[in-house]
Design an enzyme around this catalytic site. Sequence first.
Site, PDB file in Angstrom:
ATOM      1  CE  LYS A 293      -4.064  -1.775   2.328  1.00  0.00           C
ATOM      2  NZ  LYS A 293      -4.618  -1.532   3.719  1.00  0.00           N
TER       3      LYS A 293
ATOM      4  CG  HIS B 267      -0.471   7.242   4.433  1.00  0.00           C
ATOM      5  ND1 HIS B 267      -0.226   7.657   5.452  1.00  0.00           N
ATOM      6  CD2 HIS B 267      -1.253   5.936   4.622  1.00  0.00           C
ATOM      7  CE1 HIS B 267      -0.825   6.713   6.561  1.00  0.00           C
ATOM      8  NE2 HIS B 267      -1.115   5.870   6.041  1.00  0.00           N
TER       9      HIS B 267
ATOM     10  CG  HIS C 258       2.896   5.205   6.569  1.00  0.00           C
ATOM     11  ND1 HIS C 258       2.044   4.866   5.665  1.00  0.00           N
ATOM     12  CD2 HIS C 258       2.611   4.232   7.679  1.00  0.00           C
ATOM     13  CE1 HIS C 258       1.282   4.198   5.975  1.00  0.00           C
ATOM     14  NE2 HIS C 258       1.517   3.597   7.059  1.00  0.00           N
TER      15      HIS C 258
HETATM   16  N1  ARG Z   1       0.469  -0.009   9.714  1.00  0.00           N
HETATM   17  C1  ARG Z   1      -0.301   0.939  10.368  1.00  0.00           C
HETATM   18  C2  ARG Z   1      -0.704   1.931   9.395  1.00  0.00           C
HETATM   19  O1  ARG Z   1      -0.306   2.058   8.500  1.00  0.00           O
HETATM   20  C3  ARG Z   1       0.518   1.669  11.707  1.00  0.00           C
HETATM   21  C4  ARG Z   1       1.073   0.765  12.748  1.00  0.00           C
HETATM   22  C5  ARG Z   1       1.213   1.397  13.998  1.00  0.00           C
HETATM   23  N2  ARG Z   1       1.676   0.632  14.934  1.00  0.00           N
HETATM   24  C6  ARG Z   1       1.040  -0.201  15.755  1.00  0.00           C
HETATM   25  N3  ARG Z   1       1.476  -0.779  16.761  1.00  0.00           N
HETATM   26  N4  ARG Z   1      -0.521  -0.192  15.664  1.00  0.00           N
HETATM   27  O2  ARG Z   1      -1.770   2.300   9.904  1.00  0.00           O
END
Ligand code: ARG
Length: 575
Positions: free
Chosen positions: A128, A131, A134
Amino acid sequence: MATTQLVRQAIAKPLSKISNTSEQKILGILSTPKVALKHQFGIPIPRLTAHEPNAVNYCKELAGKFEPNQYITKVTPVGNFLHFDVHPTTYIQTTLDQVSNEKGLYGTSTREKEETVLIDYSSPNIAKPFHAGHLRSTILGNFIKRIHDACGYKTIGINYLGDWGKQYGLLAIGFKLFGDENSLLKDPIHHLYEVYVKINKLAKEDPEIDAQANAYFKLMEQGDKEALSQWKRFRELSIDSYKHIYKRLNINFDVYSGESQTEPYIAQIYSMLEKYELIKVSEDGAWTIDLEEYKLGKAIIKRADGTSLYMTRDLASLALRRDMFGQFKKAIYVVGTEQELYLKQLFKISELISQHDKKWPTELYHANFGRVLGMSTRKGTVVFLQDILDTAKEHMLESIQAGNQLKLNDLLQEDRLDPVAENLGSSAVIIQDMVAKRVKNYEFSWDRMTAAKGYTGVFLQYTHARMCGIERNANIPINMKADTSLLHEKEAFELALTISQFPDIVQSSCQSMDPCVLVQYLFRLAHVTGQANSTLRVKGADKDTAEARLLLFWAAKTTLANGLKLVGIDPLNRM
Ligand code: ARG
């Protein structure tokens, strides 16, 4: 010991005697130094002795009794406040001594690293787009890790990838139809995204695809070797290319984990939650935890079809982390404000578990941040980290070549153009993200962030490189034992005061987990350095004065460099 601490003690000790209050209490109230040429330290007397009926008179009385010492020359009562003036020569000398002793470590803590802090950051989702959220998590998380390191914690940086779930079944189906080996090897991140977009489009038209994806993911969950090896390959290729890109930002993760890694812990989470009677089974068979009494709604833990969710995997990852790293002091989640309710639920559930399992981690913090508005690169509005860095670099190249930078092009040697533009590009992106409080949204602007003036990374790098230039052009070596009593100009004192604030700034920036505290300081330091540089000439001064000034600028440069490294910027010696 830091200069500010020495001075604070030189105030607290005598003040404690004459006011009958503990030193500890005084130290707690005493401000950190202001960068003003007078009254650098101050203390509000009513907070010291609430019982004194007339604070104004009491201030006068204390000021009369306080005897000046090695560090403090004067005490002035100003209304309810007592103000202290430091001795400029001693202050400058102690500050420069400290920087010369500690050099690259100036500002960092020397205490034994005992407490472990986990930082969960960046955490993109494979296939994905990476964004803006991130991007912010990556940059802020790197800072939070470095500043905890500097403050004497043992840190573990975890990239918790979004690498599990039905969409990987979908991706596998997509790869059979649209995948291309060469493109995958060349640029896995972009190629997998292309496949993902195509298969999603197809899935909308053909419901059969969705069923196939479900079936495929089920195979993965059941541990089917072939299904897993394909997924593993996608994951590893993606991680490899992420590593490459993170390197451009000086970022290095201790662990690449992810939702997929929590699989072995899921069953344990279910049985634990059941045992502690935290589960409500809804009519369709899904499991929820009711958090209404904490005004946090309901959290679903298991779907009606028996599959796990993002929440289940985050709980499982806490069990995994405890197993992997032992007891930890705290875990920091660097995630956008959009996930605030979600993380509050996670933290509340952890608290409920910990009432039964005393070893369950509860020191969990959400380092949240606002949104980035209007981010797009020359390739379009779907943004990948690599494209952001490439675009920033292109902007810097153009700007240098057009001569827009503060005469950068005069200083630059042809073969350094590319690495300098690369470095300045990422410095620009990093600083733009950190000038304001992290909780604020901001407007992404290539022009603003790549400008040579104003609150930009380029300006900070420029100041650093210029200080290095002064050293190179001075034609005398830096003498750490230079006679600093020759620095009697107010610009020198002001610069030393600013330099002396650095260790306190590092602490408070760590406490608030907000890089803007540090970055705002670095701009102040750069400005004060610039002012001092325009009055205190090194070239042309007599040798002793030149040595003293050079040492002062060296200390300013070292402080700036240490600060830049904490935010993840590699300071440039030359442009
Ligand atoms: N992969 C998730 C996202 O893109 C963020 C993860 C953040 N960390 C966690 N332990 N939930 O939204």
